[in-house]
Design an enzyme around this catalytic site. Structure first.
Site, PDB file in Angstrom:
ATOM      1  N   ASP A   1       0.923  -1.109   0.121  1.00  0.00           N
ATOM      2  CA  ASP A   1      -0.131  -0.149  -0.001  1.00  0.00           C
ATOM      3  C   ASP A   1       0.767   1.253  -0.148  1.00  0.00           C
ATOM      4  O   ASP A   1       1.463   1.508  -0.922  1.00  0.00           O
ATOM      5  CB  ASP A   1      -0.975  -0.107   1.225  1.00  0.00           C
ATOM      6  CG  ASP A   1      -2.092   1.018   1.306  1.00  0.00           C
ATOM      7  OD1 ASP A   1      -2.293   1.566   0.227  1.00  0.00           O
ATOM      8  OD2 ASP A   1      -2.442   1.344   2.484  1.00  0.00           O
TER       9      ASP A   1
ATOM     10  N   PHE B   1     -10.034  -0.309  -0.402  1.00  0.00           N
ATOM     11  CA  PHE B   1      -9.898  -1.179   0.722  1.00  0.00           C
ATOM     12  C   PHE B   1     -10.614  -2.478   0.585  1.00  0.00           C
ATOM     13  O   PHE B   1     -11.728  -2.592   0.201  1.00  0.00           O
ATOM     14  CB  PHE B   1     -10.477  -0.551   2.356  1.00  0.00           C
ATOM     15  CG  PHE B   1      -9.753  -1.278   3.347  1.00  0.00           C
ATOM     16  CD1 PHE B   1      -8.359  -0.767   3.636  1.00  0.00           C
ATOM     17  CD2 PHE B   1     -10.507  -2.126   3.990  1.00  0.00           C
ATOM     18  CE1 PHE B   1      -7.911  -1.443   4.969  1.00  0.00           C
ATOM     19  CE2 PHE B   1      -9.789  -2.811   5.289  1.00  0.00           C
ATOM     20  CZ  PHE B   1      -8.654  -2.530   5.603  1.00  0.00           C
TER      21      PHE B   1
ATOM     22  N   ASP C   1      -7.556  -7.941   6.613  1.00  0.00           N
ATOM     23  CA  ASP C   1      -8.351  -7.587   7.555  1.00  0.00           C
ATOM     24  C   ASP C   1      -9.258  -6.104   7.750  1.00  0.00           C
ATOM     25  O   ASP C   1      -8.447  -5.240   7.126  1.00  0.00           O
ATOM     26  CB  ASP C   1      -7.986  -7.805   8.960  1.00  0.00           C
ATOM     27  CG  ASP C   1      -7.141  -6.759   9.602  1.00  0.00           C
ATOM     28  OD1 ASP C   1      -5.899  -6.746   8.615  1.00  0.00           O
ATOM     29  OD2 ASP C   1      -7.142  -6.347  10.658  1.00  0.00           O
TER      30      ASP C   1
HETATM   31  P1  IMP Z   1       1.853  -0.371   3.867  1.00  0.00           P
HETATM   32  O1  IMP Z   1       2.938  -0.170   5.208  1.00  0.00           O
HETATM   33  O2  IMP Z   1       1.196   0.980   3.983  1.00  0.00           O
HETATM   34  O3  IMP Z   1       2.369  -0.751   2.400  1.00  0.00           O
HETATM   35  O4  IMP Z   1       0.598  -1.236   4.245  1.00  0.00           O
HETATM   36  C1  IMP Z   1       0.770  -2.680   4.245  1.00  0.00           C
HETATM   37  C2  IMP Z   1      -0.065  -3.365   5.468  1.00  0.00           C
HETATM   38  O5  IMP Z   1      -1.253  -2.289   5.473  1.00  0.00           O
HETATM   39  C3  IMP Z   1      -0.569  -4.511   4.960  1.00  0.00           C
HETATM   40  O6  IMP Z   1       0.476  -5.511   5.372  1.00  0.00           O
HETATM   41  C4  IMP Z   1      -1.727  -4.695   5.408  1.00  0.00           C
HETATM   42  O7  IMP Z   1      -1.956  -5.260   6.761  1.00  0.00           O
HETATM   43  C5  IMP Z   1      -2.462  -3.133   5.563  1.00  0.00           C
HETATM   44  N1  IMP Z   1      -3.377  -2.793   4.373  1.00  0.00           N
HETATM   45  C6  IMP Z   1      -3.088  -1.945   3.150  1.00  0.00           C
HETATM   46  N2  IMP Z   1      -3.992  -2.004   2.639  1.00  0.00           N
HETATM   47  C7  IMP Z   1      -5.091  -2.843   2.954  1.00  0.00           C
HETATM   48  C8  IMP Z   1      -6.374  -3.062   2.424  1.00  0.00           C
HETATM   49  O8  IMP Z   1      -6.751  -2.824   1.615  1.00  0.00           O
HETATM   50  N3  IMP Z   1      -7.101  -3.975   3.471  1.00  0.00           N
HETATM   51  C9  IMP Z   1      -6.586  -4.602   4.526  1.00  0.00           C
HETATM   52  N4  IMP Z   1      -5.174  -4.300   4.987  1.00  0.00           N
HETATM   53  C10 IMP Z   1      -4.593  -3.356   4.320  1.00  0.00           C
END
Ligand code: IMP
Ligand code: MG
Length: 187
Positions: free
Chosen positions: A106, A155, A162
């Site tokens: 993300d 999302f 989750d």
């Molecule tokens: P980042 O550090 O922002 O890249 O986020 C990674 C973490 O955010 C993932 O391991 C997920 O746990 C959570 N995450 C990001 N987007 C989603 C989503 O659409 N649904 C559920 N969890 C998400």
């Protein structure tokens, strides 16, 4: 008058279970071919990559090593920008090939920080595999070597993903609208 039932926060199915299983099989074959002759340890980030890890690992050579690390940055449907739990993640990775596995890319903060941590612990080479790659502007630049599916900036829940700890057990991946959410928040 009876109160109206609140609308389900679960939206349309984005990725049906069969499509996920087919793609995980393809990823397992590509990863196995890449690491032929090189001992590999998979580092999986929990809880999100739980089902992905199990399905992938069962299709990989039996000698593949595995470590599970628990880190988190999300509450509700937004990244908090702070990664918790990394200080607890240890191990001897000196000279080892590591495949870092997560459910979704993300902002990039999680994978960027964990990959840097693995290099600090001595990993020879760290590659990244994510099931989902959100098309959005990253906070930090992360380039996974393997990606299951690209998705829009929405999302999603299911297959390990989750909302505040809920919906991980869905076999498919579905869109989720927090406005209709009735699931209680968890710590
Ligand atoms: P980042 O550090 O922002 O890249 O986020 C990674 C973490 O955010 C993932 O391991 C997920 O746990 C959570 N995450 C990001 N987007 C989603 C989503 O659409 N649904 C559920 N969890 C998400
Ligand atoms: Mg997660």
């Amino acid at each position: 008058m009876k109160p109206k039932p609140s609308p389900s926060p679960l939206g349309k199915t984005l990725l049906p279970a069969a499509a996920i299983q087919k793609r995980v099989g393809e990823l397992a074959r590509a990863i196995t071919a890449h690491y032929r002759g090189k001992p590999l340890v998979v580092v999986a980030l929990l809880n999100g990559s739980l089902f992905f890890l199990v399905d992938l690992l069962r299709r990989m050579p039996p000698e593949t090593g595995v470590e599970c690390w628990r880190v988190s940055s999300y509450e509700g449907t937004a990244s908090q920008g702070i990664l918790r739990g990394l200080d607890q993640c240890r191990g001897d990775f000196k000279g080892r090939h590591v495949l870092l596995l997560d459910d979704i890319l993300d902002t990039g903060l999680t994978l960027h920080a964990v990959a840097a941590h693995l290099r600090k612990l001595g990993a020879e080479k760290v590659e990244i595999c994510v099931l989902l790659n959100k098309r959005r502007k990253r906070t930090v630049n992360v380039k996974p070597k393997w990606t299951g599916f690209g998705i829009g900036d929405e999302f999603v829940v299911g297959y390990g993903l989750d909302y505040n700890g809920h919906y991980r057990g869905l076999k498919s991946i579905r869109l989720f609208k927090a406005s209709g959410a009735s699931a209680p928040a968890t710590a």
